[in-house]
Design a protein around this motif. Sequence first.
Motif, PDB file in Angstrom:
ATOM      1  N   GLY A  39       0.791  -1.221   0.000  1.00 53.03           N
ATOM      2  CA  GLY A  39       0.000   0.000   0.000  1.00 53.03           C
ATOM      3  C   GLY A  39       0.824   1.273   0.000  1.00 53.03           C
ATOM      4  N   ALA A  40       2.145   1.168   0.183  1.00 54.59           N
ATOM      5  CA  ALA A  40       3.002   2.357   0.166  1.00 54.59           C
ATOM      6  C   ALA A  40       3.094   2.910  -1.257  1.00 54.59           C
ATOM      7  CB  ALA A  40       4.389   2.009   0.683  1.00 54.59           C
ATOM      8  N   LYS A  60       7.538  10.169  -0.699  1.00 55.87           N
ATOM      9  CA  LYS A  60       6.393   9.283  -0.496  1.00 55.87           C
ATOM     10  C   LYS A  60       5.091  10.077  -0.542  1.00 55.87           C
ATOM     11  CE  LYS A  60       4.899   5.633   2.716  1.00 55.87           C
ATOM     12  NZ  LYS A  60       5.183   4.949   4.001  1.00 55.87           N
ATOM     13  N   TYR A  61       4.093   9.478  -1.157  1.00 54.90           N
ATOM     14  CA  TYR A  61       2.742  10.068  -1.175  1.00 54.90           C
ATOM     15  C   TYR A  61       1.995   9.558   0.065  1.00 54.90           C
ATOM     16  CZ  TYR A  61      -2.012  11.226  -2.660  1.00 54.90           C
ATOM     17  OH  TYR A  61      -3.291  11.730  -2.718  1.00 54.90           O
ATOM     18  N   PRO A  62       1.225  10.399   0.783  1.00 57.92           N
ATOM     19  CA  PRO A  62       0.798  11.766   0.446  1.00 57.92           C
ATOM     20  C   PRO A  62       1.677  12.868   1.044  1.00 57.92           C
ATOM     21  CG  PRO A  62      -0.495  10.980   2.279  1.00 57.92           C
ATOM     22  CD  PRO A  62       0.441   9.861   1.927  1.00 57.92           C
ATOM     23  N   GLU A  63       2.804  12.470   1.755  1.00 59.34           N
ATOM     24  CA  GLU A  63       3.688  13.520   2.305  1.00 59.34           C
ATOM     25  C   GLU A  63       4.133  14.484   1.199  1.00 59.34           C
ATOM     26  OE1 GLU A  63       3.870  10.384   2.994  1.00 59.34           O
ATOM     27  OE2 GLU A  63       3.987  10.100   5.169  1.00 59.34           O
ATOM     28  N   VAL A  64       4.404  13.931   0.008  1.00 60.36           N
ATOM     29  CA  VAL A  64       4.694  14.755  -1.171  1.00 60.36           C
ATOM     30  C   VAL A  64       3.459  14.705  -2.060  1.00 60.36           C
ATOM     31  CG1 VAL A  64       6.155  15.057  -3.194  1.00 60.36           C
ATOM     32  CG2 VAL A  64       7.171  14.262  -1.028  1.00 60.36           C
ATOM     33  N   THR A  65       2.833  15.844  -2.277  1.00 57.44           N
ATOM     34  CA  THR A  65       1.590  15.894  -3.050  1.00 57.44           C
ATOM     35  C   THR A  65       1.877  15.789  -4.541  1.00 57.44           C
ATOM     36  OG1 THR A  65       1.613  18.288  -3.282  1.00 57.44           O
ATOM     37  CG2 THR A  65       0.592  17.388  -1.271  1.00 57.44           C
ATOM     38  N   LEU A  66       0.815  15.627  -5.301  1.00 56.68           N
ATOM     39  CA  LEU A  66       0.942  15.568  -6.757  1.00 56.68           C
ATOM     40  C   LEU A  66       1.556  16.864  -7.289  1.00 56.68           C
ATOM     41  CD1 LEU A  66       0.441  14.344  -9.563  1.00 56.68           C
ATOM     42  CD2 LEU A  66      -1.943  15.169  -9.408  1.00 56.68           C
ATOM     43  N   ALA A  67       1.108  17.996  -6.775  1.00 58.39           N
ATOM     44  CA  ALA A  67       1.632  19.292  -7.235  1.00 58.39           C
ATOM     45  C   ALA A  67       3.118  19.417  -6.908  1.00 58.39           C
ATOM     46  CB  ALA A  67       0.838  20.428  -6.590  1.00 58.39           C
TER      47      ALA A  67
END
Length: 419
Positions: A39-40, A60-67
């Motif tokens: 799931g990571a 890592k997502y969501p710590e780093v967002t898509l934007a």
Amino acid sequence: MPKLSAPLTDLQPRNAKPKDKPYKLSDGGGLYLLVNPDGAKYWRMSYRFLGKEKLLAFGKYPEVTLAEARQKRLDAKKLINAEIDPSAEKKERRRAAEERASNTFEKIAREWHANRLPTWRESTARDTLRRLEIDIFPAIGSRAIDAITHQEMIATLRKIESRGAHEIAHRIKATCARIFSYANQLGIQNRNPAADLKDVLKPVKAGHFAAIQADDLPVFLNAMDRNDQRLYMPTRIAMRLMLLIFLRTSELIETPWSEIDLEKGEWIVPWHRMKRGKLTVNPDMTDHHVCLSRQALVLLRELHQLTGGSMYLFPNQRDHEKPMSNGAILMALRRMGYQNKMTGHGFRALAMSTIKEHLGYRHEVVDRQLAHAQKDKVAAAYDRATFLEERKKMMQDWADYIDRLASGEPVMVRSLRLA
């Protein structure tokens, strides 16, 4: 033509579910989200540089967002266009950050201290490091030296100042400024926040070392003879010698017996042990003749019976391989009730003023006996040639004067009684 990927929506990374095997959600331009079976979710970017396929990790997502991942992709593309490998640049940034973090104030301060050791006296080196360990390292020692702010430096110094140690605060400020400057010289750029703090600390009022006056001598001598405080005999002799020959405290207590010829009655302190001889620039290479009076010689012979088997006149009670502590004289004066009234340096001030005013000797004769710096080499040579015999007479007159003050009896050699 390579297949174009539609950009991801905000919902796609959020709703991506794990599968039996890792899979990718592409955003285009080499950027994709890697979804693992556990799931990571990780942002990755594939790119080519100098013909080689390479990979960047963006977090890592969501710590780093898509934007944020897209901004990292844009920054990487700019580097590639400038013919810079983003992976190599990232490693260099990490290395620089690690090096910066390792260059703590304490590390640089200890390196600076070790570098200065050859030019310092042992006591100066010890006291400087001890003060840093007590007042500075606990506050900012673990901080990267280039990250320390003026506010941190001010808070650290004012904490020292708040306990009434105003002079120590000023001294430590100067020490820290030198450490920051040393770091800059090594190429570790910093703003030297200590150098600019000219007005944030309260000024220290200039003063003189506490010293009794000639009129106070009879009471002072009587207190030494009574020895109500039961001071050790070597300590009492040290204080009486301070009065008779007025060497600096360190010059007296660090004296080895090898410098004294009791048969000839001579005591010559080699230049490298004198204050002016320890200067790193233009040291005074003049040996100092102490000029012993009869009274001083009697005391030295008495002392030799007590400590003649040791290297030093005044060996440390706990370790005879070392000299007496520099604070022993101050402690003895305190026990006698002379705290803030008399100091080791006070014996020199007392001699200077009293010999000139009461015995009528010229300032330059007393000054030479105090081993003060001469203004020029010609004057120094003249002093050595002309003043030695006059100094010998002066020192005997001074010892006789002390005896007269103490007892009112005819001049005589008074030996301290053993107690």
